[in-house]
Enzyme design. Structure first.
Site, mmCIF file in Angstrom:
data_model
loop_
_atom_site.group_PDB
_atom_site.id
_atom_site.type_symbol
_atom_site.label_atom_id
_atom_site.label_comp_id
_atom_site.label_asym_id
_atom_site.label_seq_id
_atom_site.Cartn_x
_atom_site.Cartn_y
_atom_site.Cartn_z
ATOM 1 N N ILE A 134 0.792 4.505 3.809
ATOM 2 C CA ILE A 134 -0.427 5.083 4.382
ATOM 3 C C ILE A 134 -1.334 3.930 4.783
ATOM 4 C CG2 ILE A 134 -2.490 6.461 3.927
ATOM 5 C CD1 ILE A 134 -0.826 8.106 1.958
ATOM 6 N N GLU A 177 -12.598 -0.922 9.381
ATOM 7 C CA GLU A 177 -12.647 -2.265 9.967
ATOM 8 C C GLU A 177 -12.282 -2.229 11.447
ATOM 9 O OE1 GLU A 177 -13.009 -6.262 10.803
ATOM 10 O OE2 GLU A 177 -13.801 -5.191 9.059
ATOM 11 N N GLY A 198 -7.777 3.371 4.477
ATOM 12 C CA GLY A 198 -9.022 3.823 5.095
ATOM 13 C C GLY A 198 -9.972 2.685 5.397
ATOM 14 N N VAL A 199 -10.027 1.690 4.528
ATOM 15 C CA VAL A 199 -10.925 0.565 4.779
ATOM 16 C C VAL A 199 -10.520 -0.193 6.048
ATOM 17 C CG1 VAL A 199 -11.656 0.291 2.392
ATOM 18 C CG2 VAL A 199 -9.691 -0.981 3.214
ATOM 19 N N HIS A 233 0.845 -1.189 0.000
ATOM 20 C CA HIS A 233 0.000 0.000 0.000
ATOM 21 C C HIS A 233 0.882 1.240 0.000
ATOM 22 C CE1 HIS A 233 -3.287 2.771 1.371
ATOM 23 N NE2 HIS A 233 -3.925 2.034 0.483
#
Length: 150
Positions: A60, A68, A63-64, A54
């Site tokens: 970073i 979660e 966001g998911v 990533h």
């Protein structure tokens, strides 16, 4: 060790959630009030497998995965709220409303997850969640979880 009477260490968290490495995203529960609120932490480290792919060179935290982590915190609050729990019962992520990402989360950050219970209807629970780093909001969302026996 935390000072709150309503704190949970990782062993207690693992007794409530089915998640395991690398997908257990709650390191500690700092405090909770059943049926009301929960505050938990997720320590973000460069050693996490997600960072190999990533944005290599600019890691970073996705966001998911923040969402979660919030969902896992709501599951813990749900289980700490109900008086009885079936052995094969889970809180399943059922929906996301109004998710907003305010700033990136990077290795070295500590996510403080704050969860507020909003309402329950027919085994569907709704929560307002905030994730903060150093007191600044990095993500907000309303999450829904479904209480189900599998």
């Amino acid at each position: 060790m935390t000072n709150s009477l309503n704190s949970l260490e990782v062993q207690e968290i693992m007794a409530l959630l089915p998640h395991r490495y690398p997908f257990l995203l709650i390191d500690r529960v700092l405090d909770y009030t059943p049926g009301e609120t929960l505050t938990a932490i997720k320590n973000v480290t460069i050693n996490e497998p997600i960072f190999t792919g990533h944005f290599p060179g600019l890691p970073i935290f996705p966001g998911v995965l923040i969402l979660e982590a919030m969902a896992q915190a709501t599951g813990i609050l749900g289980f700490k709220t109900v008086s009885e729990r079936a052995e094969n019962e889970l809180y399943l992520f059922a929906g996301i409303d109004e998710a907003r990402f305010k700033k990136p989360v990077v290795p070295g950050d500590q996510l403080v997850l704050e969860v507020k219970f909003l309402k329950e209807r027919r085994n569907m629970w709704k929560f307002y969640c905030e994730a903060k780093v150093d007191g600044q909001v990095v993500c907000t969302a309303e999450l829904m979880c479904a209480r189900r026996e599998l």
